[in-house]
Design a protein around this motif. Structure first.
Motif, mmCIF file in Angstrom:
data_model
loop_
_atom_site.group_PDB
_atom_site.id
_atom_site.type_symbol
_atom_site.label_atom_id
_atom_site.label_comp_id
_atom_site.label_asym_id
_atom_site.label_seq_id
_atom_site.Cartn_x
_atom_site.Cartn_y
_atom_site.Cartn_z
ATOM 1 N N LEU A 181 65.122 99.554 30.876
ATOM 2 C CA LEU A 181 64.541 99.046 32.350
ATOM 3 C C LEU A 181 65.503 97.991 32.762
ATOM 4 O O LEU A 181 65.480 98.053 34.113
ATOM 5 C CB LEU A 181 63.242 98.348 31.655
ATOM 6 N N ILE A 182 65.829 97.171 32.030
ATOM 7 C CA ILE A 182 66.701 96.029 32.832
ATOM 8 C C ILE A 182 67.958 96.609 33.298
ATOM 9 O O ILE A 182 68.316 96.199 34.286
ATOM 10 C CB ILE A 182 67.199 94.941 31.498
ATOM 11 N N CYS A 183 68.514 97.541 32.638
ATOM 12 C CA CYS A 183 69.857 98.335 33.305
ATOM 13 C C CYS A 183 69.560 98.808 34.473
ATOM 14 O O CYS A 183 70.436 99.044 35.448
ATOM 15 C CB CYS A 183 70.466 99.308 32.174
ATOM 16 N N ILE A 184 68.342 99.402 34.759
ATOM 17 C CA ILE A 184 67.930 100.070 35.933
ATOM 18 C C ILE A 184 67.711 99.076 37.018
ATOM 19 O O ILE A 184 67.903 99.067 38.297
ATOM 20 C CB ILE A 184 66.716 100.798 35.812
ATOM 21 N N LEU A 185 66.504 98.041 36.643
ATOM 22 C CA LEU A 185 65.953 96.951 37.651
ATOM 23 C C LEU A 185 66.933 95.915 38.158
ATOM 24 O O LEU A 185 66.840 95.570 39.340
ATOM 25 C CB LEU A 185 64.641 96.357 37.044
ATOM 26 N N ALA A 186 67.893 95.466 37.145
ATOM 27 C CA ALA A 186 68.582 94.339 37.879
ATOM 28 C C ALA A 186 69.449 94.705 38.751
ATOM 29 O O ALA A 186 69.342 94.139 39.900
ATOM 30 C CB ALA A 186 69.538 93.710 36.481
ATOM 31 N N PRO A 187 70.283 95.786 38.868
ATOM 32 C CA PRO A 187 71.028 96.126 39.853
ATOM 33 C C PRO A 187 70.136 96.586 41.098
ATOM 34 O O PRO A 187 70.844 96.223 42.320
ATOM 35 C CB PRO A 187 71.972 97.206 39.340
ATOM 36 N N SER A 188 69.107 97.272 40.884
ATOM 37 C CA SER A 188 68.082 97.776 41.988
ATOM 38 C C SER A 188 67.776 96.640 42.883
ATOM 39 O O SER A 188 67.672 96.584 44.251
ATOM 40 C CB SER A 188 67.199 98.604 41.578
ATOM 41 N N ALA A 189 67.127 95.542 42.173
ATOM 42 C CA ALA A 189 66.477 94.476 42.887
ATOM 43 C C ALA A 189 67.577 93.692 43.539
ATOM 44 O O ALA A 189 67.296 93.161 44.418
ATOM 45 C CB ALA A 189 65.746 93.703 41.902
ATOM 46 N N THR A 190 68.685 93.697 42.956
ATOM 47 C CA THR A 190 69.721 92.663 43.484
ATOM 48 C C THR A 190 70.193 93.450 44.888
ATOM 49 O O THR A 190 70.136 92.653 45.947
ATOM 50 C CB THR A 190 71.126 92.664 42.417
ATOM 51 N N ILE A 191 70.187 94.693 44.962
ATOM 52 C CA ILE A 191 70.761 95.296 46.030
ATOM 53 C C ILE A 191 69.659 95.192 47.295
ATOM 54 O O ILE A 191 69.931 94.989 48.416
ATOM 55 C CB ILE A 191 71.022 96.868 45.671
ATOM 56 N N LEU A 192 68.593 94.965 47.016
ATOM 57 C CA LEU A 192 67.336 95.026 47.576
ATOM 58 C C LEU A 192 67.085 93.669 48.206
ATOM 59 O O LEU A 192 66.830 93.531 49.413
ATOM 60 C CB LEU A 192 66.137 95.552 47.193
ATOM 61 N N LEU A 193 67.473 92.669 47.360
ATOM 62 C CA LEU A 193 66.952 91.184 47.636
ATOM 63 C C LEU A 193 68.296 90.372 47.912
ATOM 64 O O LEU A 193 67.856 89.275 48.588
ATOM 65 C CB LEU A 193 66.345 90.565 46.352
ATOM 66 N N MET A 194 69.355 91.031 47.824
ATOM 67 C CA MET A 194 70.410 90.090 48.237
ATOM 68 C C MET A 194 70.506 89.615 49.718
ATOM 69 O O MET A 194 70.199 90.516 50.396
ATOM 70 C CB MET A 194 71.864 90.584 47.643
ATOM 71 N N ARG A 195 71.108 88.383 49.867
ATOM 72 C CA ARG A 195 71.160 88.020 51.284
ATOM 73 C C ARG A 195 72.582 87.962 51.636
ATOM 74 O O ARG A 195 73.369 87.192 51.363
ATOM 75 C CB ARG A 195 70.403 86.688 51.619
ATOM 76 N N THR A 196 73.075 88.790 52.659
ATOM 77 C CA THR A 196 74.325 89.132 53.052
ATOM 78 C C THR A 196 74.457 89.652 54.426
ATOM 79 O O THR A 196 73.516 90.550 54.538
ATOM 80 C CB THR A 196 75.230 89.875 51.680
ATOM 81 N N ASP A 197 75.476 89.403 55.118
ATOM 82 C CA ASP A 197 75.745 90.292 56.184
ATOM 83 C C ASP A 197 76.239 91.696 55.890
ATOM 84 O O ASP A 197 75.837 92.703 56.761
ATOM 85 C CB ASP A 197 76.898 89.626 57.026
ATOM 86 N N SER A 198 76.735 91.945 54.905
ATOM 87 C CA SER A 198 77.194 93.288 54.398
ATOM 88 C C SER A 198 77.105 93.699 52.985
ATOM 89 O O SER A 198 77.733 93.032 52.331
ATOM 90 C CB SER A 198 78.747 93.555 54.898
ATOM 91 N N ARG A 199 76.206 94.435 52.776
ATOM 92 C CA ARG A 199 75.736 94.810 51.382
ATOM 93 C C ARG A 199 77.174 95.391 50.808
ATOM 94 O O ARG A 199 77.510 95.129 49.595
ATOM 95 C CB ARG A 199 74.682 95.503 51.123
ATOM 96 N N ARG A 200 77.653 96.325 51.577
ATOM 97 C CA ARG A 200 78.787 96.928 51.127
ATOM 98 C C ARG A 200 79.970 96.262 50.601
ATOM 99 O O ARG A 200 80.692 96.405 49.739
ATOM 100 C CB ARG A 200 79.149 98.117 52.068
ATOM 101 N N LYS A 201 80.369 95.125 51.673
ATOM 102 C CA LYS A 201 81.450 94.329 51.272
ATOM 103 C C LYS A 201 81.116 93.597 50.138
ATOM 104 O O LYS A 201 82.088 93.258 49.462
ATOM 105 C CB LYS A 201 81.704 93.553 52.702
ATOM 106 N N SER A 202 79.975 92.990 50.008
ATOM 107 C CA SER A 202 79.642 92.032 49.024
ATOM 108 C C SER A 202 79.516 92.706 47.637
ATOM 109 O O SER A 202 80.019 92.234 46.626
ATOM 110 C CB SER A 202 78.305 91.392 49.150
ATOM 111 N N LEU A 203 79.229 93.998 47.725
ATOM 112 C CA LEU A 203 79.260 94.862 46.144
ATOM 113 C C LEU A 203 80.623 95.154 45.826
ATOM 114 O O LEU A 203 80.909 95.206 44.686
ATOM 115 C CB LEU A 203 78.295 96.231 46.424
#
Length: 420
Positions: A251-273
């Protein structure tokens, strides 16, 4: 060689992705295992000399004991030797994504007084429980902006962060406990773990106030900074209640990255990732090396025990409250002299499992050993960070928390004896 370095972050990320695919049985666990070892080789040059020595000793002893046991007719499977800690590494990669959600406010003044002590102590535990080690550097770098990091600030950061091991499903300690205490149901250790962690906060807050008389510079925490850690912790509990067949670790392996991508504050998710994968993930080489080496080492110990059952026959013993207390004391002392908790757990597990211990007690033992030793030692990863980055002497770290380790050891023994 340069091309390998460029692929390092993708090896690390691949360990997580293909581990999750192996859980669905659509592919073999061999692929994430190969990627984990490839990442380990690619990141080896980034390890500190002390880390290289420790890992080399663990691997050397593990291989030697496996070969010796093999000469006696005891052979361990390749999955046991090379893949046992791959789930834990996948979890570590997953929670590393949460670093993308952290933020600081460099313009706010550092708070002072009792409330600053308590808020800092509690906040570093709650945030560290999810975002992990990067929180220590965020807090410490900000707090030392006004003055050099003090011993009292150090003990608050290390103790409070390590205490999250008692209850956080995102902490690597939980992954270790789930693997080395087979059958452990994490939610059964949650209540005693939360109680221990809260007592650690109160004890540390009271001591810090007594030592500083309130003249303490804390961290300017914002309430919204606590939203993501609390949201994720509750999400893990909720989803585990709904889908009990899915392990906490998955569950952690799934939720941690998924929640991060949804909740991260950045101008460009693609560049940040992309920056995260290429530059941040390749920095976790010490964790990959240590846990892969510990897997070889622990199986070497297990093989020796299987080779000489007459010498390791504990049929006359039971996993009593006294044995719990003695083993916990030994594991704490091992941590103080520099043996990483995962190593002491890897040694203790094959010795204790033949006693058929209650998995809640065994898991609580491992979590307690991690929480106390990591928060009290100057020679494990957390202590070495304080020594190398913030110039807190090892002897100061140990002297700061010797009484804390003794008190928490006695309390853990009491909790186990009375409640578990």
């Amino acid at each position: 060689m340069d091309s390998i370095k460029k692929c390092t972050g993708w090896f690390v990320l691949g360990t997580l992705i293909f581990y999750l695919l192996s859980v669905t049985q659509s592919i073999s666990v061999l692929l994430p295992t190969l990627l984990a070892w490839a990442a380990n080789i690619a990141m080896w040059h980034t390890l500190a000399p002390s880390a290289k020595r420790q890992v080399s000793w663990l691997m050397g002893i593990g291989i030697a004991t496996l070969l010796f046991a093999g000469s006696k007719g005891i052979w361990m499977s390749w999955q046991q030797v090379f893949a046992v800690n791959v789930p834990m590494l996948a979890m570590f990669v997953a929670v590393s994504f949460l670093d993308l959600t952290s933020s600081t406010d460099k313009n706010r003044p550092l708070p002072k007084g009792l409330s600053a002590i308590f808020n800092t102590t509690l906040s570093v535990q709650v945030l560290g429980a999810v975002i992990n080690l990067s929180v220590i550097m965020v807090f410490a770098d900000r707090m030392k902006a006004a003055i050099k990091l003090t011993p009292v600030q150090q003990l608050i950061l290390t103790r409070s962060f390590a205490a999250a091991a008692w209850w956080s499903p995102f902490f690597v300690a939980t992954g270790v406990a789930l693997i080395y205490a087979p059958g452990l149901q994490w939610q059964k250790t949650l209540v005693p773990g939360l109680a221990m962690a809260f007592i650690a906060v109160i004890f540390t807050t009271a001591e810090a106030y007594y030592r500083t008389k309130g003249d303490f510079h804390g961290f300017p925490i914002r309430r919204e900074s606590l939203f993501i850690p609390l949201f994720l912790a509750l999400a893990v509990i909720l989803f585990h209640f709904i889908w009990q067949d899915i392990s906490i670790l998955v569950l952690i392996c799934i939720l941690a990255p998924s929640a991060t991508i949804l909740l991260m504050r950045t101008d460009s998710r693609r560049k940040s990732l992309a920056h995260f994968v290429n530059h941040k993930l390749p920095q976790i080489g010490s964790q990959f090396a240590l846990f892969l080496a510990a897997g070889i080492f622990s199986n070497g110990i297990s093989a020796i025990i299987l080779s000489y059952p007459e010498y390791f026959n504990l049929d006359n013993f039971t996993f009593s409250a006294l044995l719990f207390s003695v083993v916990l004391a030994c594991m704490i002392l091992a941590g103080v002299i520099g043996i990483h908790p995962v190593v002491s757990i890897a040694i203790a597990s094959p010795m204790l499992l033949p006693l058929n211990p209650d998995t809640t007690q065994l898991g609580f033992l491992f979590l307690s050993a991690w929480a106390i030793s990591a928060g009290s030692s100057g020679l494990t990863g957390l202590g070495l960070l304080m020594t190398s980055r913030y110039h807190i002497p090892t002897r100061t770290i140990v002297a700061n928390s010797a009484h804390y380790a003794l008190f928490m050891w006695l309390l853990c023994s009491l909790v186990n004896g009375v409640f578990l």
